[in-house]
Write a protein that holds these residues in place. Structure first.
Motif, PDB file in Angstrom:
ATOM      1  N   CYS A 166      41.326  19.954  32.170  1.00 48.10           N
ATOM      2  CA  CYS A 166      41.263  19.669  33.448  1.00 48.10           C
ATOM      3  C   CYS A 166      40.845  20.870  34.390  1.00 48.10           C
ATOM      4  CB  CYS A 166      42.211  18.852  34.037  1.00 48.10           C
ATOM      5  SG  CYS A 166      42.490  17.225  33.377  1.00 48.10           S
ATOM      6  N   GLN A 167      41.543  21.699  33.862  1.00 46.74           N
ATOM      7  CA  GLN A 167      41.576  23.251  34.574  1.00 46.74           C
ATOM      8  C   GLN A 167      40.185  23.750  34.501  1.00 46.74           C
ATOM      9  OE1 GLN A 167      43.839  24.973  36.582  1.00 46.74           O
ATOM     10  NE2 GLN A 167      44.898  22.993  36.451  1.00 46.74           N
ATOM     11  N   LYS A 168      39.618  23.656  33.283  1.00 52.34           N
ATOM     12  CA  LYS A 168      38.339  24.160  32.891  1.00 52.34           C
ATOM     13  C   LYS A 168      37.117  23.479  33.918  1.00 52.34           C
ATOM     14  CE  LYS A 168      39.564  25.191  28.201  1.00 52.34           C
ATOM     15  NZ  LYS A 168      39.306  24.523  26.753  1.00 52.34           N
ATOM     16  N   ILE A 226      37.556  40.728  20.168  1.00 56.34           N
ATOM     17  CA  ILE A 226      36.582  40.796  19.296  1.00 56.34           C
ATOM     18  C   ILE A 226      35.252  40.453  19.882  1.00 56.34           C
ATOM     19  CG2 ILE A 226      35.416  39.738  17.234  1.00 56.34           C
ATOM     20  CD1 ILE A 226      38.163  40.883  16.177  1.00 56.34           C
ATOM     21  N   GLU A 227      34.443  41.462  19.873  1.00 59.06           N
ATOM     22  CA  GLU A 227      32.914  41.653  20.640  1.00 59.06           C
ATOM     23  C   GLU A 227      33.558  41.763  21.972  1.00 59.06           C
ATOM     24  OE1 GLU A 227      31.451  38.279  18.190  1.00 59.06           O
ATOM     25  OE2 GLU A 227      30.110  39.718  17.010  1.00 59.06           O
ATOM     26  N   ALA A 228      32.514  40.944  22.773  1.00 56.75           N
ATOM     27  CA  ALA A 228      32.770  40.810  24.261  1.00 56.75           C
ATOM     28  C   ALA A 228      33.720  39.597  24.528  1.00 56.75           C
ATOM     29  CB  ALA A 228      31.477  40.447  25.225  1.00 56.75           C
ATOM     30  N   PRO A 229      34.766  39.987  25.067  1.00 51.98           N
ATOM     31  CA  PRO A 229      35.756  38.825  25.489  1.00 51.98           C
ATOM     32  C   PRO A 229      35.182  37.668  26.304  1.00 51.98           C
ATOM     33  CG  PRO A 229      36.444  40.917  27.040  1.00 51.98           C
ATOM     34  CD  PRO A 229      35.041  40.795  26.165  1.00 51.98           C
ATOM     35  N   GLY A 230      35.345  36.507  25.546  1.00 49.13           N
ATOM     36  CA  GLY A 230      34.765  35.304  26.572  1.00 49.13           C
ATOM     37  C   GLY A 230      35.890  34.389  27.176  1.00 49.13           C
ATOM     38  N   PHE A 231      35.294  34.075  28.372  1.00 48.22           N
ATOM     39  CA  PHE A 231      36.183  33.349  29.240  1.00 48.22           C
ATOM     40  C   PHE A 231      35.302  32.391  29.887  1.00 48.22           C
ATOM     41  CE2 PHE A 231      38.668  37.292  28.889  1.00 48.22           C
ATOM     42  CZ  PHE A 231      40.000  36.742  28.458  1.00 48.22           C
ATOM     43  N   TYR A 232      35.935  31.238  30.795  1.00 50.70           N
ATOM     44  CA  TYR A 232      35.238  30.559  31.559  1.00 50.70           C
ATOM     45  C   TYR A 232      34.711  31.048  32.801  1.00 50.70           C
ATOM     46  CZ  TYR A 232      37.912  27.770  28.101  1.00 50.70           C
ATOM     47  OH  TYR A 232      38.383  27.593  26.814  1.00 50.70           O
ATOM     48  N   PRO A 233      33.456  30.899  32.839  1.00 49.81           N
ATOM     49  CA  PRO A 233      32.801  31.694  34.165  1.00 49.81           C
ATOM     50  C   PRO A 233      33.115  31.160  35.600  1.00 49.81           C
ATOM     51  CG  PRO A 233      31.258  30.499  32.900  1.00 49.81           C
ATOM     52  CD  PRO A 233      32.570  30.260  32.024  1.00 49.81           C
ATOM     53  N   THR A 270      42.874  35.043  36.897  1.00 47.78           N
ATOM     54  CA  THR A 270      44.245  34.468  36.626  1.00 47.78           C
ATOM     55  C   THR A 270      44.105  33.029  36.138  1.00 47.78           C
ATOM     56  OG1 THR A 270      44.765  35.803  38.685  1.00 47.78           O
ATOM     57  CG2 THR A 270      46.199  33.965  38.033  1.00 47.78           C
ATOM     58  N   GLU A 271      43.036  32.141  36.445  1.00 47.49           N
ATOM     59  CA  GLU A 271      43.217  30.853  36.155  1.00 47.49           C
ATOM     60  C   GLU A 271      42.917  30.963  34.396  1.00 47.49           C
ATOM     61  OE1 GLU A 271      41.517  28.730  40.326  1.00 47.49           O
ATOM     62  OE2 GLU A 271      40.363  29.225  38.870  1.00 47.49           O
ATOM     63  N   ASN A 272      41.989  31.855  34.154  1.00 51.89           N
ATOM     64  CA  ASN A 272      41.640  32.032  32.605  1.00 51.89           C
ATOM     65  C   ASN A 272      42.813  32.290  32.001  1.00 51.89           C
ATOM     66  OD1 ASN A 272      38.835  31.625  31.694  1.00 51.89           O
ATOM     67  ND2 ASN A 272      38.447  32.813  33.584  1.00 51.89           N
ATOM     68  N   LEU A 273      43.425  33.386  32.348  1.00 54.82           N
ATOM     69  CA  LEU A 273      44.689  33.700  31.542  1.00 54.82           C
ATOM     70  C   LEU A 273      45.810  32.378  31.573  1.00 54.82           C
ATOM     71  CD1 LEU A 273      45.411  37.385  32.048  1.00 54.82           C
ATOM     72  CD2 LEU A 273      44.034  36.393  30.476  1.00 54.82           C
ATOM     73  N   VAL A 290      51.527  36.242  33.010  1.00 53.60           N
ATOM     74  CA  VAL A 290      50.009  36.341  33.363  1.00 53.60           C
ATOM     75  C   VAL A 290      49.916  37.612  34.560  1.00 53.60           C
ATOM     76  CG1 VAL A 290      48.239  35.340  34.554  1.00 53.60           C
ATOM     77  CG2 VAL A 290      49.345  34.087  32.905  1.00 53.60           C
ATOM     78  N   GLN A 291      50.961  37.442  35.341  1.00 54.08           N
ATOM     79  CA  GLN A 291      50.797  38.449  36.587  1.00 54.08           C
ATOM     80  C   GLN A 291      51.267  39.934  35.769  1.00 54.08           C
ATOM     81  OE1 GLN A 291      53.560  37.617  39.393  1.00 54.08           O
ATOM     82  NE2 GLN A 291      53.070  39.238  40.585  1.00 54.08           N
ATOM     83  N   GLU A 292      51.830  40.227  34.859  1.00 55.72           N
ATOM     84  CA  GLU A 292      52.258  41.314  34.151  1.00 55.72           C
ATOM     85  C   GLU A 292      51.181  41.719  33.375  1.00 55.72           C
ATOM     86  OE1 GLU A 292      56.005  41.043  31.824  1.00 55.72           O
ATOM     87  OE2 GLU A 292      57.004  40.669  33.917  1.00 55.72           O
TER      88      GLU A 292
END
Lengths: 244, 249
Positions: free
Chosen positions: A9-11, B84-91, B96-99, B114-116
């Motif tokens: 849901c967050q995604k 590993i390679e380029a880090p992938g996250f949700y664009p 903060t939301e990703n972590l 997350v904050q730390e």
């Protein structure tokens, strides 16, 4: 599974694809409304209580919603590979099977919600046009019908979602395939036998749009359950994250 | 008696007809920073993928914390942080939301984790900037924050300084040294930049065309170089000699 669902849901936050699905629902409702105002063959169809709710359901199923649901489902599955997040997830570690199950479950919920949104729009239209002609029984009948349609359409398109993910193709392919697949339902609906066994028209039969026999409903239900089973089998073979 | 956190034995990886890694025997000691040095295409990323169980070896053994990685991922991953390679996250999400997603999936209880992690890499907490709008350096920092989020004992970092500016590189170097010295963390870091590795690593492995040509402490490699009289005396000269090439930055 609760955390997986929360994460999925967050995604979806700020996702333009979600707006597209809502736009598609509103769009088909609007098109049928405009069609219902036509006076080419006598008085406008919209004058008849229940016509709007009756007609929007099959047109949405034959033209728009299966494609949109397939697009959303395959996007949710394919995005982990596209955004390159899968290897990070696997290192958590996260089970690919549970991750995919959460995505399919969410697509299932979305499928129902989209049909319920469509119901809400058409009900609102009916209420504005002729509130006094609507009975509670009629409204509940349509609510049940749209709800069932949401469940059945998800099952009908689930093999497409699974196949696109398995082939590692772009999720837009799911939209194209599901559009062809649902549009073919228009032709299978013309034959009593075919409409029982073709998943898209079978969904309309189970939801109560067609007059069908009890046996035909059971046969249609089995077809849709088989669709769900095929999807599970395909999705269990998914191994996107690890190189061999 | 050596206490190896990572140990491989004759590790080989073949893709089709191409041998990407050949009989690599790598030894990373507990609490040390191991620099894996090699040119682009030397096989560094493949080696790290194998160590993490993201790819299967064609032959050879891998032990992480004295356990084979295969079949022990569930036990071992909570102790490993990796990029590993380029880090992938949700664009479509912020850093903060990703972590927060990764923290919840990891089952982290500490609400400040997350904050730390963001503070350590110098990224703002609860910022509104989406990952899609991040610069390469910011993406890399977020990847490092994600690797550190669960306070792992072992860090496997594949070219983590890619995209970082010189100040960022120096900060990361100091930070990794601190992690190793003060917290006893073991770090395997790969790079194609020799100066970066020589400033940071306790031990160095030189990987060239899939073969681990040399492995030893920085001092040992420098001594080896001095014994071979031809050419210069720097580690870069030594690298040139053993790889038979032009050297690297």
């Amino acid at each position: 599974m609760k955390i997986f669902l929360w994460a999925e849901c967050q995604k979806l936050r700020r996702l333009s694809l979600l707006l597209l699905t809502i736009f598609a629902v509103c769009g088909i409702a609007f098109m049928v409304f405009i069609g219902g105002k036509s006076t080419d063959y006598g008085p406008p169809y919209l004058e008849e209580a229940g016509w709007y709710m009756t007609m929007t359901q099959p047109w949405a199923t034959l033209l728009v919603l299966p494609a949109v649901i397939a697009l959303l489902g395959s996007y949710m599955i394919c995005r982990e590979a596209e955004d390159d997040t899968l290897k990070s997830l696997l290192l958590v570690p996260v089970s690919e099977t549970r991750l995919t199950a959460a995505k399919m479950l969410l697509t299932f919920v979305f499928s129902i919600l989209l049909y319920l949104l469509l119901f809400a729009i058409t009900f609102l239209g009916e209420a504005i046009l002729h509130i006094h002609a609507l009975s509670t029984n009629m409204v509940l009948h349509f609510l049940k019908s749209y709800f069932l349609e949401g469940i059945c359409v998800f099952l009908a398109v689930s093999p497409i979602i699974a196949l696109v993910a398995y082939w590692k193709k772009s999720y837009w392919l799911a939209l194209v395939l599901a559009e062809i697949y649902s549009f073919a339902g228009l032709f299978t609906s013309m034959s009593n036998t075919l409409r029982t066994f073709y998943p898209v028209s079978a969904a309309l039969g189970i939801a109560g749009y067609y007059e069908t026999t009890g046996l035909a409903r059971i046969q249609s239900s089995l077809v849709l359950l088989a669709c769900g089973g095929i999807s599970v089998l395909i999705l269990r073979k998914l191994k996107h994250g690890r190189d061999e | 008696m050596h206490d190896f956190v990572i140990e491989t034995k004759h590790l080989t990886k073949i893709y089709g007809e191409q041998t990407v890694l050949e009989k690599v025997s790598l030894h990373v000691e507990r609490g040390k920073i191991y620099g894996l040095l090699g040119r682009n295409g030397a096989g560094k990323t493949t080696l790290m993928k194998l160590l993490l169980g993201l790819a299967s070896p064609t032959a050879g053994e891998i032990k992480i914390f004295q356990k084979p990685i295969k079949g022990h991922q569930k036990q071992l991953y909570p102790h490993i942080g990796a990029i590993i390679e380029a880090p992938g996250f949700y664009p479509n999400l912020t850093g903060t939301e990703n972590l927060e997603i990764f923290a919840r999936l990891r089952g982290l209880k500490d609400p400040l984790a997350v904050q730390e992690a963001l503070h350590i890499v110098g990224l703002p907490y609860r910022d509104k900037k989406l990952f899609a709008k991040y610069s390469l350096g910011m993406k890399q920092r977020l990847g490092i924050a994600n690797a550190l989020l669960h306070n792992p004992k072992l860090l496997i970092l594949d070219e983590p300084t890619n995209g970082l500016d010189p100040v960022g590189i120096a900060e990361l170097r100091d930070f990794l040294k601190d992690l190793s010295v003060k917290q006893g963390k073991t770090i395997l870091i790969s790079s194609h930049i020799l100066s970066e590795i020589s400033l940071l690593a306790d031990d160095i492995g030189i990987l060239h065309r899939g073969v681990l040509l040399e492995e030893g402490s920085l001092k040992e490699l420098e001594e080896k170089n001095q014994k071979q009289t031809t050419g210069g005396n720097t580690l870069e000269d030594y690298f040139r000699k053993i790889t038979g090439g032009k050297g690297i930055a």
